[in-house]
Design a protein around this motif. Structure first.
Motif, PDB file in Angstrom:
ATOM      1  N   GLU A 108      -3.835  10.495  -5.839  1.00 22.57           N
ATOM      2  CA  GLU A 108      -4.942  10.150  -6.732  1.00 22.57           C
ATOM      3  C   GLU A 108      -4.708   8.802  -7.377  1.00 22.57           C
ATOM      4  N   SER A 109      -3.450   8.581  -7.709  1.00 18.71           N
ATOM      5  CA  SER A 109      -3.085   7.319  -8.317  1.00 18.71           C
ATOM      6  C   SER A 109      -3.423   6.159  -7.369  1.00 18.71           C
TER       7      SER A 109
ATOM      8  N   THR B 194       3.256   6.499  -5.582  1.00 20.66           N
ATOM      9  CA  THR B 194       3.023   6.934  -6.960  1.00 20.66           C
ATOM     10  C   THR B 194       2.027   8.081  -7.009  1.00 20.66           C
TER      11      THR B 194
ATOM     12  N   LEU C 232      -5.645   6.211  -4.900  1.00 21.60           N
ATOM     13  CA  LEU C 232      -7.108   6.124  -4.811  1.00 21.60           C
ATOM     14  C   LEU C 232      -7.661   5.337  -5.990  1.00 21.60           C
ATOM     15  N   SER C 233      -7.167   5.673  -7.187  1.00 27.63           N
ATOM     16  CA  SER C 233      -7.722   5.030  -8.372  1.00 27.63           C
ATOM     17  C   SER C 233      -7.343   3.562  -8.453  1.00 27.63           C
ATOM     18  N   LEU C 234      -6.303   3.161  -7.715  1.00 33.66           N
ATOM     19  CA  LEU C 234      -5.944   1.743  -7.700  1.00 33.66           C
ATOM     20  C   LEU C 234      -6.634   1.000  -6.553  1.00 33.66           C
ATOM     21  N   GLY C 235      -7.530   1.681  -5.854  1.00 36.08           N
ATOM     22  CA  GLY C 235      -8.370   0.986  -4.895  1.00 36.08           C
ATOM     23  C   GLY C 235      -7.967   1.140  -3.444  1.00 36.08           C
ATOM     24  N   ILE C 236      -7.140   2.151  -3.143  1.00 34.78           N
ATOM     25  CA  ILE C 236      -6.719   2.332  -1.747  1.00 34.78           C
ATOM     26  C   ILE C 236      -7.496   3.486  -1.119  1.00 34.78           C
TER      27      ILE C 236
ATOM     28  N   GLU D  47       0.841  -1.204   0.000  1.00 37.89           N
ATOM     29  CA  GLU D  47       0.000   0.000   0.000  1.00 37.89           C
ATOM     30  C   GLU D  47       0.875   1.254   0.000  1.00 37.89           C
TER      31      GLU D  47
ATOM     32  N   ASN E  31       3.861   1.448  -1.214  1.00 31.58           N
ATOM     33  CA  ASN E  31       4.418   1.563  -2.562  1.00 31.58           C
ATOM     34  C   ASN E  31       3.459   2.297  -3.475  1.00 31.58           C
ATOM     35  N   VAL E  32       2.196   1.880  -3.443  1.00 32.44           N
ATOM     36  CA  VAL E  32       1.214   2.488  -4.331  1.00 32.44           C
ATOM     37  C   VAL E  32       1.028   3.958  -3.961  1.00 32.44           C
TER      38      VAL E  32
END
Lengths: 342, 262
Positions: free
Chosen positions: A232-233, A229, A235-239, A223, A225-226
């Motif tokens: 918003e990135s 990036t 959030l858009s990947l589901g976090i 998490e 790591n994501v």
């Protein structure tokens, strides 16, 4: 995990075990190293040996808790430093960045000042812990805007502002106490960070928070790591970014508060150990966080051992970490291209 | 029931309305190009569609349900986003970044399986970053990074992909590849929404265009109907010469308003 990463982890583990063994076996009290290892082994397995009882006391009741405290503190600080650097996406971030350390310092000196007559081992840690968490809570509350959104920049600046107020108050309390020599000395000693006289009681204080917190943080490596990036990135990947960030900050603050409460402020480990390991392993927090724990623990155990062996009570672990860590870090920085992008 | 829609959505910050009364229904199998001058609200519309912003009035819905009521993870499996800004400070490898697209599909203790790895590889191949897979994103050019983020959106396997000016720093060949990739993805049934400045590309590759001006969607429809000299003069303040290709799409050459074509 590549073979190289596995080798790095093996090396880190071997180094930590070696550091723990050496740090326990070596010291100013004259116990031959071989016998020291024997005594440790006997203590672990519950056997009795034909050596003077004081030697066992020195090892099991004086050196071992001190070494283990150093390991937990070093590991905890290095890991939370890595986490803070990821949360704030800022290479200058360290565990105390949002006011944990300065709040702890104020709490500790206040507790020492108030309990000056009824000296207790628990006064400084309790005060520091309350100060650390209180200060963090205030900073977090100040930085949270409408609908529970917390901007990292606001958090950072609020941390700096509240932190400097805490430092001012700390100096004030310190100045008040200088007339009582012993209390003032205690405070200064705490502010500089110290492992002297740390007992199993201290280990019991720092152990649960550090280990549970470090485990929780490590399990959230991907998490983080994501999150690196971009918000918003992520959030858009589901976090759920606000919840994740809040929980990360809570756990990182708890671990830092736990360590600072027990040994005082130890600088540099939380800044330098994550950087050094990031240069070796890259930025993937799934590997970086556990590696930082191992590396930070080894580093601080070694630094403390050097202080003891130098038999200079003026040489503090914090001084050694900076003097040894600085050049090592610079060396890594020159060697590697896997640095922060510039 | 529309798969993804904005229904009279507004987004206001204080007094300013950044999006006003926008209704948009990107459809599966369709490539929707979002065009408009700088600051006309294209990025805001994409954010509303992705649930990254919540409309202050009106609604954004996914499968008929208000986006606010969806768990982030479930949205992430359905709507992928290729951001405009792909700058990164941390030296992850290209593969690490693309693999993050699988995040919403994996549990905390669940490592990548064979299928995840296959999806990641396929995504990298389609976005033409396969040969970059071991490189560090911090060492890539802006255009290469944009393709990496396109690959990441493919790795999510989301049926809708929202792209915010994905060709902004691509050379002409890679820009064409990106448009053609989006065209192909739409033909395969994905919902593609792309904010784009290249009107020629919008005319040539999109099924639908939506034209933004000062926060409002002033026109939408198929490119041949919407993109005419009159609208372009109105919205962009330019004079457009329109050429028609043999394949039936229009191409434009632009002149500043009032400066006659030579």
């Amino acid at each position: 995990m590549t073979r190289r990463d596995a080798l790095v982890f093996l090396a880190l583990t071997v180094l930590l075990v070696a550091a723990l063994a050496f740090a326990t076996a070596l010291g100013t009290a004259n116990v031959p190293p071989q016998r020291a290892l024997r005594i440790l082994w006997d203590a672990l397995s519950g056997a009795e040996g034909d050596y003077p009882a004081w030697q066992r006391t020195v090892l099991v009741w004086v050196r071992l808790p001190r070494v283990i405290t150093a390991a937990l503190v070093g590991g905890g600080l290095a890991l939370t430093g890595a986490v803070m650097q990821a949360i704030f996406r800022n290479p200058m971030a360290e565990p105390g960045i949002i006011g944990v350390s300065s709040g702890a310092a104020f709490g500790a000196v206040t507790a020492l000042y108030l309990s000056a007559t009824t000296f207790s081992m628990l006064a400084a840690p309790t005060g520091a812990f309350i100060g650390a968490l209180g200060c963090t809570a205030v900073v977090y509350w100040l930085a949270s805007g409408a609908r529970g959104r917390v901007a990292t920049t606001t958090l950072l600046l609020a941390g700096i502002a509240v932190g400097s107020m805490m430092s001012a108050l700390t100096s004030f309390v310190l100045a008040l106490s200088l007339r009582q020599w012993e209390v003032g000395r205690q405070m200064l000693s705490w502010l500089m960070g110290d492992f002297e006289g740390r007992s199993w009681g201290h280990v019991a204080l720092v152990f649960p928070l550090t280990l549970i917190g470090s485990l929780w943080l490590t399990l959230h490596g991907q998490e983080l790591n994501v999150l690196l990036t971009g918000e918003e990135s992520a959030l858009s990947l589901g976090i759920d970014v606000p919840a994740l960030r809040r929980n990360l900050i809570i756990w990182a603050s708890l671990v830092t508060a736990g360590t600072v409460a027990v040994v005082g402020a130890i600088g540099f480990v939380g800044l330098i150990a994550p950087h050094a390991l990031r240069l070796i392993l890259g930025p993937d927090n799934r590997r970086l966080l556990p590696a930082a724990f191992l590396g930070g623990a080894t580093f601080l155990v070694t630094a403390d051992m050097l202080c003891r062996l130098a038999s200079l009570s003026e040489l503090r672990p914090g001084v050694v970490t900076s003097l040894v860590g600085g050049p090592f870090f610079l060396y890594l920085l020159m060697q590697s291209k896997r640095a922060w992008a510039g | 029931m529309a798969f993804l829609e904005l229904d009279k959505a507004w987004f206001e910050v204080g007094e300013a309305a950044i999006a006003r009364d926008v209704s948009l229904v990107p459809a599966p199998g369709r490539f929707l190009a979002l065009i408009g001058p700088n600051g006309s609200g294209k990025t805001t519309v994409l954010r509303l569609l992705a649930g990254l912003l919540v409309p202050t009035r009106g609604a954004a819905r996914l499968e008929g349900r208000d986006l606010r009521r969806w768990p982030r993870r479930e949205v992430a499996r359905r709507v992928a986003v290729v951001p405009q800004n792909t700058h990164l400070d941390f030296a992850f490898t290209v593969r690490d970044i693309v693999a993050m697209g699988r995040h919403a599909h994996l549990g905390r203790f669940q490592p990548e399986g064979a299928r995840d790895r296959a999806v990641i590889e396929e995504a990298m191949r389609r976005a033409d970053v396969w040969r970059l897979r071991e490189r560090l994103v911090t060492e890539l050019s802006g255009g290469e990074r944009q393709r990496v983020f396109i690959a990441r959106s493919l790795a999510t396997e989301a049926p809708a992909i929202l792209l915010d000016e994905p060709t902004a720093s691509l050379d002409v060949a890679h820009a064409l590849e990106t448009y053609e990739l989006c065209r192909a993805l739409a033909t395969e049934g994905k919902t593609i929404v792309m904010a784009v400045h290249d009107l020629n590309a919008a005319a040539r590759y999109a099924d639908q265009v939506a034209v933004m001006q000062a926060g409002q969607c002033v026109a939408q429809g198929c490119p041949a109907d919407v993109l005419n000299a009159h609208l372009l003069a109105e919205v962009f303040g330019v004079e457009a010469e329109v050429f028609h290709s043999r394949e039936g799409w229009s191409a434009f050459v632009f002149h500043r308003a009032g400066v006659a074509a030579r």
